[in-house]
Write a protein that holds these residues in place. Structure first.
Motif, PDB file in Angstrom:
ATOM      1  N   GLU A   1      24.291   7.004 -15.211  1.00  0.00           N
ATOM      2  CA  GLU A   1      23.464   6.701 -16.382  1.00  0.00           C
ATOM      3  C   GLU A   1      22.122   6.109 -15.973  1.00  0.00           C
ATOM      4  OE1 GLU A   1      23.531   4.035 -20.511  1.00  0.00           O
ATOM      5  OE2 GLU A   1      25.051   3.687 -18.959  1.00  0.00           O
ATOM      6  N   MET A   2      22.142   5.154 -15.056  1.00  0.00           N
ATOM      7  CA  MET A   2      20.887   4.551 -14.626  1.00  0.00           C
ATOM      8  C   MET A   2      19.999   5.581 -13.947  1.00  0.00           C
ATOM      9  SD  MET A   2      20.014   1.379 -12.048  1.00  0.00           S
ATOM     10  CE  MET A   2      19.847   0.110 -13.304  1.00  0.00           C
ATOM     11  N   ALA A   3      20.568   6.400 -13.068  1.00  0.00           N
ATOM     12  CA  ALA A   3      19.773   7.410 -12.370  1.00  0.00           C
ATOM     13  C   ALA A   3      19.094   8.347 -13.361  1.00  0.00           C
ATOM     14  CB  ALA A   3      20.647   8.191 -11.396  1.00  0.00           C
ATOM     15  N   GLN A   4      19.804   8.681 -14.444  1.00  0.00           N
ATOM     16  CA  GLN A   4      19.212   9.534 -15.475  1.00  0.00           C
ATOM     17  C   GLN A   4      18.074   8.801 -16.179  1.00  0.00           C
ATOM     18  OE1 GLN A   4      20.032  12.656 -16.101  1.00  0.00           O
ATOM     19  NE2 GLN A   4      22.088  12.974 -15.297  1.00  0.00           N
ATOM     20  N   LEU A   5      18.281   7.529 -16.485  1.00  0.00           N
ATOM     21  CA  LEU A   5      17.277   6.764 -17.221  1.00  0.00           C
ATOM     22  C   LEU A   5      15.995   6.556 -16.415  1.00  0.00           C
ATOM     23  CD1 LEU A   5      19.565   4.031 -18.849  1.00  0.00           C
ATOM     24  CD2 LEU A   5      18.331   5.846 -20.066  1.00  0.00           C
ATOM     25  N   VAL A   6      16.131   6.251 -15.133  1.00  0.00           N
ATOM     26  CA  VAL A   6      14.948   5.929 -14.329  1.00  0.00           C
ATOM     27  C   VAL A   6      14.188   7.168 -13.873  1.00  0.00           C
ATOM     28  CG1 VAL A   6      15.921   3.737 -13.526  1.00  0.00           C
ATOM     29  CG2 VAL A   6      16.194   5.797 -12.113  1.00  0.00           C
ATOM     30  N   SER A   7      14.727   8.353 -14.130  1.00  0.00           N
ATOM     31  CA  SER A   7      14.029   9.582 -13.732  1.00  0.00           C
ATOM     32  C   SER A   7      13.380  10.274 -14.923  1.00  0.00           C
ATOM     33  CB  SER A   7      14.999  10.542 -13.033  1.00  0.00           C
ATOM     34  OG  SER A   7      16.099  10.873 -13.877  1.00  0.00           O
ATOM     35  N   ASN A   8      13.088   9.507 -15.955  1.00  0.00           N
ATOM     36  CA  ASN A   8      12.427  10.021 -17.149  1.00  0.00           C
ATOM     37  C   ASN A   8      10.975  10.416 -16.831  1.00  0.00           C
ATOM     38  OD1 ASN A   8      10.559   9.373 -19.551  1.00  0.00           O
ATOM     39  ND2 ASN A   8      12.554   9.623 -20.531  1.00  0.00           N
ATOM     40  N   HIS A   9      10.599  11.623 -17.189  1.00  0.00           N
ATOM     41  CA  HIS A   9       9.252  12.117 -16.878  1.00  0.00           C
ATOM     42  C   HIS A   9       8.161  11.234 -17.467  1.00  0.00           C
ATOM     43  CE1 HIS A   9      10.207  16.624 -15.885  1.00  0.00           C
ATOM     44  NE2 HIS A   9      10.834  15.761 -15.090  1.00  0.00           N
ATOM     45  N   GLN A  10       8.374  10.760 -18.685  1.00  0.00           N
ATOM     46  CA  GLN A  10       7.357   9.942 -19.342  1.00  0.00           C
ATOM     47  C   GLN A  10       7.147   8.616 -18.611  1.00  0.00           C
ATOM     48  OE1 GLN A  10       9.763  11.683 -21.149  1.00  0.00           O
ATOM     49  NE2 GLN A  10       8.215  13.241 -21.645  1.00  0.00           N
ATOM     50  N   HIS A  11       8.239   8.035 -18.135  1.00  0.00           N
ATOM     51  CA  HIS A  11       8.131   6.782 -17.388  1.00  0.00           C
ATOM     52  C   HIS A  11       7.355   6.992 -16.084  1.00  0.00           C
ATOM     53  CE1 HIS A  11      10.572   5.028 -20.338  1.00  0.00           C
ATOM     54  NE2 HIS A  11      11.758   5.098 -19.758  1.00  0.00           N
ATOM     55  N   LEU A  12       7.625   8.109 -15.397  1.00  0.00           N
ATOM     56  CA  LEU A  12       6.909   8.385 -14.149  1.00  0.00           C
ATOM     57  C   LEU A  12       5.430   8.616 -14.400  1.00  0.00           C
ATOM     58  CD1 LEU A  12       9.801   8.690 -12.959  1.00  0.00           C
ATOM     59  CD2 LEU A  12       8.902  10.566 -11.590  1.00  0.00           C
ATOM     60  N   ALA A  13       5.131   9.327 -15.480  1.00  0.00           N
ATOM     61  CA  ALA A  13       3.734   9.593 -15.806  1.00  0.00           C
ATOM     62  C   ALA A  13       2.997   8.293 -16.113  1.00  0.00           C
ATOM     63  CB  ALA A  13       3.649  10.550 -16.987  1.00  0.00           C
ATOM     64  N   ALA A  14       3.634   7.399 -16.862  1.00  0.00           N
ATOM     65  CA  ALA A  14       3.005   6.125 -17.212  1.00  0.00           C
ATOM     66  C   ALA A  14       2.767   5.276 -15.972  1.00  0.00           C
ATOM     67  CB  ALA A  14       3.874   5.370 -18.217  1.00  0.00           C
ATOM     68  N   ALA A  15       3.758   5.211 -15.077  1.00  0.00           N
ATOM     69  CA  ALA A  15       3.612   4.433 -13.845  1.00  0.00           C
ATOM     70  C   ALA A  15       2.524   5.022 -12.952  1.00  0.00           C
ATOM     71  CB  ALA A  15       4.940   4.363 -13.106  1.00  0.00           C
TER      72      ALA A  15
END
Length: 210
Positions: free
Chosen positions: A20-34
């Protein structure tokens, strides 16, 4: 070399280390924002420094993570699992032993990712930790790596960028006579390679592929 490292974090996810965590932290939107958070320093390459988040959905998804980073404005992108794939290819490694701090399900997901790369996992060990991975001692890590080795393994991969490994790479390679590939070192190798800069560090493999 005058290389600077600038960090931005994806949002904290209040769940144990798991699928579950691995799925959550690999969100495209989160990567784009970072990614956008570090663009002001004009980085030459942006790295997604997370092993499980970059392997959990397979090889095609790993590629999509790099695309998301570049689409957000980065000139180039790498991920930890993508860097692993590059090194295994360059070293012509098709059989590995793996050790992870994860639970069994997330570790099996790593096996699946490696299988997509036509790499067989001949031996595997996992610590089953749901958190506190950075607290694992060098002694424990070294013992588990030695225990996870297999005579048919051409290399050993130690997963997770939160696991302390840097100071055990050289002595374990000398003891085992094969490459010891660790998450952080792989990622930094891939970054420096794209920047066309000299690459130094422990481990014979680093010199062979550089």
């Amino acid at each position: 070399m005058e290389v600077s490292l600038h960090l931005a974090r994806t949002p904290y996810e209040p769940v144990p280390v798991s699928m579950e965590m691995a799925q959550l932290v690999s969100n495209h939107q989160h990567l784009a924002a970072a990614t956008r958070d570090v663009l002001h320093v004009e980085p030459e390459v942006v790295a997604y420094l997370c092993t499980s988040g970059s392997f959990v959905n397979g090889v095609d998804y790993e590629r999509s993570l790099r695309k998301a980073i570049c689409d957000a404005g980065a000139p180039d992108a790498v991920t930890t699992s993508g860097a692993l794939a590059e090194v295994l290819h360059l070293l012509d490694v098709h059989r590995v032993a793996v050790i992870t701090p994860y639970d069994a399900d997330l570790t099996r997901s790593l096996h699946d990712f490696l299988a997509e790369l036509n790499v067989d996992t001949v031996s595997s060990d996992h610590l089953g930790l749901g958190g506190g991975i950075w607290k694992v001692s060098y002694r424990t890590i070294a013992e588990r790596i030695l225990g996870a080795d297999h005579r048919d393994a051409q290399a050993i991969f130690v997963s997770c960028t939160n696991l302390p490994t840097y100071d055990v790479i050289e002595p374990l390679e000398a003891a085992l006579g094969k490459p010891v590939l660790t998450a952080n070192q792989l990622t930094m190798w891939a970054c420096l390679r794209r920047m066309e800069l000299p690459i130094v560090g422990p481990g014979k493999w680093l010199r062979e592929v550089s």
